[in-house]
Design a protein around this motif. Sequence first.
Motif, PDB file in Angstrom:
ATOM      1  N   ILE A  68       0.939  -1.260   0.563  1.00  0.00           N
ATOM      2  CA  ILE A  68      -0.167   0.288   0.689  1.00  0.00           C
ATOM      3  C   ILE A  68       1.122   1.080  -0.275  1.00  0.00           C
ATOM      4  CG2 ILE A  68      -1.804   1.374   1.292  1.00  0.00           C
ATOM      5  CD1 ILE A  68      -2.855  -1.199   2.110  1.00  0.00           C
ATOM      6  N   ALA A  69       1.557   0.673   0.603  1.00  0.00           N
ATOM      7  CA  ALA A  69       2.823   2.460   0.533  1.00  0.00           C
ATOM      8  C   ALA A  69       3.612   2.537  -0.141  1.00  0.00           C
ATOM      9  CB  ALA A  69       3.363   2.136   1.960  1.00  0.00           C
ATOM     10  N   LEU A  70       3.748   1.368  -1.171  1.00  0.00           N
ATOM     11  CA  LEU A  70       4.832   1.831  -1.956  1.00  0.00           C
ATOM     12  C   LEU A  70       3.401   2.542  -3.831  1.00  0.00           C
ATOM     13  CD1 LEU A  70       6.478  -1.367  -2.778  1.00  0.00           C
ATOM     14  CD2 LEU A  70       7.283   0.913  -2.587  1.00  0.00           C
ATOM     15  N   LEU A  71       2.339   1.615  -3.617  1.00  0.00           N
ATOM     16  CA  LEU A  71       0.637   2.389  -4.388  1.00  0.00           C
ATOM     17  C   LEU A  71       1.447   3.387  -3.998  1.00  0.00           C
ATOM     18  CD1 LEU A  71      -1.030   2.016  -6.067  1.00  0.00           C
ATOM     19  CD2 LEU A  71      -2.341   1.609  -4.228  1.00  0.00           C
ATOM     20  N   VAL A  72       0.520   4.110  -3.142  1.00  0.00           N
ATOM     21  CA  VAL A  72       0.675   5.491  -2.688  1.00  0.00           C
ATOM     22  C   VAL A  72       1.575   6.041  -2.987  1.00  0.00           C
ATOM     23  CG1 VAL A  72       0.431   7.181  -0.790  1.00  0.00           C
ATOM     24  CG2 VAL A  72      -0.918   4.810  -0.765  1.00  0.00           C
ATOM     25  N   ALA A  73       3.340   6.297  -2.552  1.00  0.00           N
ATOM     26  CA  ALA A  73       4.192   6.398  -2.476  1.00  0.00           C
ATOM     27  C   ALA A  73       4.006   6.859  -4.121  1.00  0.00           C
ATOM     28  CB  ALA A  73       5.492   6.512  -1.980  1.00  0.00           C
ATOM     29  N   ALA A 100       7.646  -5.382  -5.885  1.00  0.00           N
ATOM     30  CA  ALA A 100       7.834  -4.029  -5.072  1.00  0.00           C
ATOM     31  C   ALA A 100       7.260  -3.304  -6.119  1.00  0.00           C
ATOM     32  CB  ALA A 100       9.093  -3.724  -4.183  1.00  0.00           C
ATOM     33  N   ALA A 101       7.958  -3.361  -7.756  1.00  0.00           N
ATOM     34  CA  ALA A 101       7.843  -2.829  -8.633  1.00  0.00           C
ATOM     35  C   ALA A 101       6.110  -2.699  -9.141  1.00  0.00           C
ATOM     36  CB  ALA A 101       8.474  -3.402  -9.888  1.00  0.00           C
ATOM     37  N   ARG A 102       5.660  -3.767  -8.621  1.00  0.00           N
ATOM     38  CA  ARG A 102       3.745  -4.318 -10.051  1.00  0.00           C
ATOM     39  C   ARG A 102       3.378  -3.683  -8.439  1.00  0.00           C
ATOM     40  NH1 ARG A 102       5.961  -9.653 -10.545  1.00  0.00           N
ATOM     41  NH2 ARG A 102       5.164 -10.426  -8.701  1.00  0.00           N
ATOM     42  N   ALA A 103       3.550  -3.749  -7.315  1.00  0.00           N
ATOM     43  CA  ALA A 103       3.268  -2.833  -5.828  1.00  0.00           C
ATOM     44  C   ALA A 103       3.201  -1.123  -6.299  1.00  0.00           C
ATOM     45  CB  ALA A 103       3.503  -3.167  -4.735  1.00  0.00           C
ATOM     46  N   ARG A 104       3.904  -0.799  -6.738  1.00  0.00           N
ATOM     47  CA  ARG A 104       3.884   0.594  -7.190  1.00  0.00           C
ATOM     48  C   ARG A 104       2.956   0.983  -7.787  1.00  0.00           C
ATOM     49  NH1 ARG A 104      10.080   2.303  -8.112  1.00  0.00           N
ATOM     50  NH2 ARG A 104       8.538   4.326 -10.056  1.00  0.00           N
ATOM     51  N   ARG A 105       2.550  -0.227  -8.820  1.00  0.00           N
ATOM     52  CA  ARG A 105       1.347   0.084 -10.153  1.00  0.00           C
ATOM     53  C   ARG A 105       0.106   0.033  -9.557  1.00  0.00           C
ATOM     54  NH1 ARG A 105       5.694  -3.183 -12.213  1.00  0.00           N
ATOM     55  NH2 ARG A 105       4.043  -4.329 -12.751  1.00  0.00           N
ATOM     56  N   GLY A 106      -0.014  -0.739  -8.637  1.00  0.00           N
ATOM     57  CA  GLY A 106      -1.516  -1.301  -7.914  1.00  0.00           C
ATOM     58  C   GLY A 106      -1.943  -2.892  -8.297  1.00  0.00           C
TER      59      GLY A 106
END
Length: 181
Positions: A68-73, A100-106
């Motif tokens: 969640i934090a990665l997505l929001v950032a 982690a890279a995928r999480a950044r994209r949701g």
Amino acid sequence: MKALHTVEPEAATGETAALFTATHRTLGLVPNLARVMANSPAVLKGYLGAVTALSTRGTLPAEVRESIALLVAQENGSDYCLSVHAFFATRLAGLSPAEAARARRGAAGDRRIAAVLELAAVVLRDRGSVTDEQLAAARRAGLSDGQVVEVVAHVALNVFTNYLATAARVDIDWPLVRHTD
């Protein structure tokens, strides 16, 4: 250039010194963002209290919280918070760099984490306006109402840190990850 003053741990007294000691004990350092928060000990105390409560008494595991934090950032373009949470996600929460890279994209390979990120993205992008259908999808993925509340709390807490880091122009004290990467 920093826009807000940072409180140095060596100069801190009273409650601020105690909060810095607790932060150092937990993280092994006092991050620059905590030093900015210390301009208002009430803010630092509230932030640490919320993070501690959600991580020790909440039901979302570290890998989900960091996703969640990665997505929001990423969405907010906060390189400071993206750097912090990329470090925590891959070094402490067990996410691979690819996860982690995928999480950044949701996105996530795990169905439940993907549902959490979908909900978090809606909360963030639509400022909390979640439809009945979106809530039903989260429940079908196995999220309880309590976990939905925790997702909203994590989004809000991360928006706060993203905004503060950006407003304060905090020097990044973690391995740099840019939202443009």
